[in-house]
Design an enzyme around this catalytic site. Structure first.
Site, PDB file in Angstrom:
ATOM      1  N   LYS A 188      48.052  38.688  48.726  1.00 16.61           N
ATOM      2  CA  LYS A 188      49.195  38.416  47.836  1.00 16.61           C
ATOM      3  C   LYS A 188      49.186  39.483  46.747  1.00 16.61           C
ATOM      4  O   LYS A 188      48.436  39.395  45.789  1.00 16.61           O
ATOM      5  CB  LYS A 188      49.017  37.027  47.224  1.00 16.61           C
ATOM      6  CG  LYS A 188      50.295  36.270  46.907  1.00 16.61           C
ATOM      7  CD  LYS A 188      51.295  37.000  46.053  1.00 16.61           C
ATOM      8  CE  LYS A 188      51.140  36.753  44.577  1.00 16.61           C
ATOM      9  NZ  LYS A 188      51.880  37.671  43.741  1.00 16.61           N
ATOM     10  N   GLU A 264      37.593  38.451  39.228  1.00 11.16           N
ATOM     11  CA  GLU A 264      37.429  39.682  38.438  1.00 11.16           C
ATOM     12  C   GLU A 264      38.491  39.618  37.353  1.00 11.16           C
ATOM     13  O   GLU A 264      39.673  39.802  37.640  1.00 11.16           O
ATOM     14  CB  GLU A 264      37.663  40.932  39.299  1.00 11.16           C
ATOM     15  CG  GLU A 264      36.736  41.077  40.486  1.00 11.16           C
ATOM     16  CD  GLU A 264      35.343  41.492  40.099  1.00 11.16           C
ATOM     17  OE1 GLU A 264      35.166  42.067  39.008  1.00 11.16           O
ATOM     18  OE2 GLU A 264      34.420  41.215  40.880  1.00 11.16           O
ATOM     19  N   CYS A 299      41.285  47.276  33.348  1.00 11.92           N
ATOM     20  CA  CYS A 299      40.481  46.107  32.969  1.00 11.92           C
ATOM     21  C   CYS A 299      39.253  46.503  32.148  1.00 11.92           C
ATOM     22  O   CYS A 299      38.871  45.805  31.230  1.00 11.92           O
ATOM     23  CB  CYS A 299      40.063  45.322  34.202  1.00 11.92           C
ATOM     24  SG  CYS A 299      39.161  46.304  35.390  1.00 11.92           S
ATOM     25  N   GLU A 398      42.466  40.203  24.817  1.00 10.75           N
ATOM     26  CA  GLU A 398      42.804  41.385  25.605  1.00 10.75           C
ATOM     27  C   GLU A 398      44.285  41.702  25.419  1.00 10.75           C
ATOM     28  O   GLU A 398      45.137  40.822  25.534  1.00 10.75           O
ATOM     29  CB  GLU A 398      42.533  41.097  27.088  1.00 10.75           C
ATOM     30  CG  GLU A 398      42.780  42.297  27.978  1.00 10.75           C
ATOM     31  CD  GLU A 398      42.594  41.988  29.460  1.00 10.75           C
ATOM     32  OE1 GLU A 398      43.111  40.948  29.920  1.00 10.75           O
ATOM     33  OE2 GLU A 398      41.935  42.777  30.152  1.00 10.75           O
TER      34      GLU A 398
HETATM   35  P1  NAD Z   1      47.869  38.066  36.462  1.00  7.61           P
HETATM   36  O1  NAD Z   1      46.720  37.143  36.370  1.00  7.61           O
HETATM   37  O2  NAD Z   1      49.111  37.728  35.764  1.00  7.61           O
HETATM   38  O3  NAD Z   1      48.281  38.256  38.008  1.00  7.61           O
HETATM   39  C1  NAD Z   1      47.338  38.630  38.970  1.00  7.61           C
HETATM   40  C2  NAD Z   1      47.792  38.130  40.321  1.00  7.61           C
HETATM   41  O4  NAD Z   1      47.788  36.701  40.303  1.00  7.61           O
HETATM   42  C3  NAD Z   1      49.216  38.541  40.698  1.00  7.61           C
HETATM   43  O5  NAD Z   1      49.276  38.807  42.079  1.00  7.61           O
HETATM   44  C4  NAD Z   1      50.021  37.300  40.374  1.00  7.61           C
HETATM   45  O6  NAD Z   1      51.202  37.193  41.134  1.00  7.61           O
HETATM   46  C5  NAD Z   1      49.036  36.212  40.751  1.00  7.61           C
HETATM   47  N1  NAD Z   1      49.293  34.917  40.102  1.00  7.61           N
HETATM   48  C6  NAD Z   1      49.936  34.653  38.942  1.00  7.61           C
HETATM   49  N2  NAD Z   1      49.976  33.319  38.718  1.00  7.61           N
HETATM   50  C7  NAD Z   1      49.335  32.734  39.744  1.00  7.61           C
HETATM   51  C8  NAD Z   1      49.033  31.378  40.091  1.00  7.61           C
HETATM   52  N3  NAD Z   1      49.408  30.363  39.315  1.00  7.61           N
HETATM   53  N4  NAD Z   1      48.331  31.138  41.223  1.00  7.61           N
HETATM   54  C9  NAD Z   1      47.926  32.156  42.011  1.00  7.61           C
HETATM   55  N5  NAD Z   1      48.204  33.444  41.749  1.00  7.61           N
HETATM   56  C10 NAD Z   1      48.895  33.732  40.636  1.00  7.61           C
HETATM   57  O7  NAD Z   1      47.306  39.490  36.049  1.00  7.61           O
HETATM   58  P2  NAD Z   1      48.095  40.870  35.948  1.00  7.61           P
HETATM   59  O8  NAD Z   1      48.966  40.802  34.748  1.00  7.61           O
HETATM   60  O9  NAD Z   1      48.701  41.201  37.271  1.00  7.61           O
HETATM   61  O10 NAD Z   1      46.891  41.886  35.719  1.00  7.61           O
HETATM   62  C11 NAD Z   1      46.331  42.123  34.477  1.00  7.61           C
HETATM   63  C12 NAD Z   1      45.047  41.356  34.311  1.00  7.61           C
HETATM   64  O11 NAD Z   1      44.138  41.675  35.367  1.00  7.61           O
HETATM   65  C13 NAD Z   1      44.316  41.725  33.046  1.00  7.61           C
HETATM   66  O12 NAD Z   1      43.776  40.569  32.453  1.00  7.61           O
HETATM   67  C14 NAD Z   1      43.198  42.632  33.525  1.00  7.61           C
HETATM   68  O13 NAD Z   1      42.091  42.724  32.683  1.00  7.61           O
HETATM   69  C15 NAD Z   1      42.863  42.018  34.833  1.00  7.61           C
HETATM   70  N6  NAD Z   1      42.169  42.982  35.700  1.00  7.61           N
HETATM   71  C16 NAD Z   1      40.820  42.813  35.934  1.00  7.61           C
HETATM   72  C17 NAD Z   1      40.125  43.736  36.726  1.00  7.61           C
HETATM   73  C18 NAD Z   1      38.654  43.559  37.012  1.00  7.61           C
HETATM   74  O14 NAD Z   1      38.146  44.201  37.928  1.00  7.61           O
HETATM   75  N7  NAD Z   1      37.941  42.729  36.287  1.00  7.61           N
HETATM   76  C19 NAD Z   1      40.803  44.822  37.268  1.00  7.61           C
HETATM   77  C20 NAD Z   1      42.179  44.974  36.991  1.00  7.61           C
HETATM   78  C21 NAD Z   1      42.846  44.031  36.219  1.00  7.61           C
END
Ligand code: NAD
Length: 494
Positions: A188, A264, A299, A398
């Site tokens: 997804k 993550e 991240c 963050e």
């Molecule tokens: P997000 O959590 O909004 O979305 C991530 C994914 O989850 C997307 O595919 C989204 O569609 C899905 N999602 C959203 N709501 C959901 C739900 N209720 N159930 C299941 N899936 C759902 O994050 P983002 O805005 O896409 O990315 C930014 C975040 O990701 C930041 O917090 C960043 O730090 C983190 N990040 C972490 C790493 C790491 O390796 N630790 C790497 C990159 C990004």
């Protein structure tokens, strides 16, 4: 060597409509379609399928069928390896096309995207292709009248949910080890950056990955992602994204089938500069890159700069100078250092973090304003915020944007105390010429990585994972394989 002319020749190519990949067939989503806009200019780029819960059901069923059929899960490891290498070959051959497509989708600077996305994904597929036949079972050192065999097998169906920053690199960190171990996957992608992962899926099928082994359901997190997280036939969920969603996934697992969930998550990573750092000029340059590349949407970004009091003013001055000189703008221009913010909503969120910090008493040293609005894109000048108190939101939450919080410290003890004073524990760095202090800091900082006299830079041989509320489990390295393996003991009475 990529040239600007090569990029300009493909930057306006029409982007095909995105569909779902289920059981080897490209299909429309039952939830309709959504329009994709480019953050570079705000213009429509293409449309992608909005998958719903019924699409997720079909994708999981296809993945389970493929797994049971065994064409991949029981394929000889050497044959699996060949297909994964073929995928890597194609990613390398099409790297520029893929990188440009990804930049148009999410705004990352091309120089960074090219290396990290298609080429990073190719490396990842190669690494796990090479690893897959070096991981096998054990004979336990039992008493002589028994034989204890420990088998390592695939878990079954893996759900992978990935974010919009570096979607292909992070997607590959999950897909490659999961596939290498013989699992089937339902992927997804994030609604803001699905296009390169759809391209990767097409490459996988063209390279001989059997149908149903990889399925892709694009669409809203709250619809398709939620359905995947609650599905009773998904064995493992591998997620990268925000803490809020990570929390929901754990609840969904608890309320459905107790699937294993690996998270993550985000960070508020401290970059700690002692007065005895070997080269303060280099430290300032690297500190700037550590937070502002990809417009802070990384991240592991070094978003909290902790500076020893005696060099604080001079160091902040250097960082501010470097920051103000950064070239912000069109991420498809090879000279750009800071690209677009992914969306209008994210941009507004970044600006509001700056305003709140100012209202709480922080000093805006440089940047923090929207620019290039006439392009229709979402751009912002990187912000350096000084005199941020440890209790302020900017020191604790963050931003996931180009906003740096600077905090002074008096001595090593206070540096450690501030470094660990958030709920996160993803990344960190220490700049010092004192070897003993460097080792003490590595031991004292509670984070998945501590860089010493640098920030960032790693390869596939080392794990990436968070401590505390930055997550559990690891991407990259051989440790990532553990997420996608089931151990089974066979106990023979002899
Ligand atoms: P997000 O959590 O909004 O979305 C991530 C994914 O989850 C997307 O595919 C989204 O569609 C899905 N999602 C959203 N709501 C959901 C739900 N209720 N159930 C299941 N899936 C759902 O994050 P983002 O805005 O896409 O990315 C930014 C975040 O990701 C930041 O917090 C960043 O730090 C983190 N990040 C972490 C790493 C790491 O390796 N630790 C790497 C990159 C990004």
């Amino acid at each position: 060597m990529t040239t600007q002319a090569q990029i300009d020749a493909i930057r306006t190519k029409p982007v095909p409509q995105g569909r779902l990949l289920i059981a080897g067939e490209w299909q429309d989503g039952r939830g309709g379609e959504t329009q994709v806009h480019s953050p570079l200019d705000g213009l429509p780029l293409t449309r992608i399928a909005a998958g719903d819960a019924s699409d997720v059901d079909r994708a999981v069923a296809a993945a389970r069928n493929a797994f049971e059929r065994g064409t991949w899960s029981r394929m000889a490891p050497a044959a699996r390896k060949k297909i994964l290498h073929r995928i890597a070959d194609r990613l390398e051959a099409e790297a520029l096309e893929i990188a440009v497509l990804g930049v148009r989708d999410n705004g990352t600077e091309l120089s960074m995207a090219l290396k990290a996305e298609p080429l990073g994904a190719a490396n990842t597929f190669r690494y796990y292709a090479e690893a897959l036949d070096k991981i096998y079972g054990e004979i336990a050192p039992t008493a002589p009248d028994v034989l204890g065999l420990v088998h390592r097998g695939p878990v079954g169906v893996v759900g992978a949910i990935v974010p919009w920053n570096m979607p292909m690199m992070i997607g590959a960190w999950k897909l490659a080890p999961a596939l290498a171990m013989g699992n089937s996957v339902v992927l997804k992608p994030a609604e803001l950056a699905s296009l390169t992962l759809l391209r990767l899926a097409a490459i996988c099928t063209e390279c001989g990955l059997p149908e149903g082994v990889l399925n892709v359901v694009t669409g809203k997190g709250s619809v398709a992602g939620e359905a995947l997280s609650r599905h009773g036939d998904v064995d493992v969920l591998a997620f990268t994204g925000s803490n809020g969603v990570g929390r929901q996934l754990l609840i969904a697992s608890a309320q459905s089938n107790l699937k294993r969930v690996y998270l993550e998550l985000g960070g508020k990573s401290p970059n700690i500069v002692f007065a005895d750092a070997p080269d303060l000029d280099r430290a300032a340059r690297v500190a700037t890159q550590a937070i502002f590349r990809n417009a802070g949407q990384v991240c592991v970004a070094g978003s909290r700069l902790l500076v020893e009091q005696s060099v604080h003013d001079e160091f902040v001055e250097r960082v501010a100078r470097q920051t103000a000189a950064m070239r912000v703008g069109d991420p498809l221009d090879l000279t750009t250092e800071v690209g677009a913010v992914v969306s209008e909503a994210q941009l507004q969120q970044n600006l509001s973090h700056v305003a709140t910090a100012e209202a709480e008493g922080a000093r805006r040293v440089t940047g923090g304003e929207r620019i290039l609005q006439e392009t229709g894109g979402t751009y912002m000048r990187p912000a350096v915020m000084d005199r941020v108190g440890p209790g302020m939101a900017l020191a604790r939450e963050e931003v996931f944007g180009p906003v740096l919080a600077v905090l002074p410290f008096r001595d090593e003890a206070e540096a450690v105390q501030l470094a660990n004073d958030t709920t996160f524990g993803l990344a960190s760095a220490v700049w010092t010429g004192n070897l003993s202090r460097a080792h003490r800091m590595v031991a004292a900082i509670d984070a998945g990585v501590v860089h010493v006299n640098t920030y960032g830079g790693s390869d596939l041989t080392v794990p990436l994972g968070g401590h505390r509320q930055s997550g559990n489990g690891h991407d990259k390295s051989l440790h990532a394989l553990e997420k996608y393996i089931n151990l089974k003991t066979a106990w023979f009475q002899l």
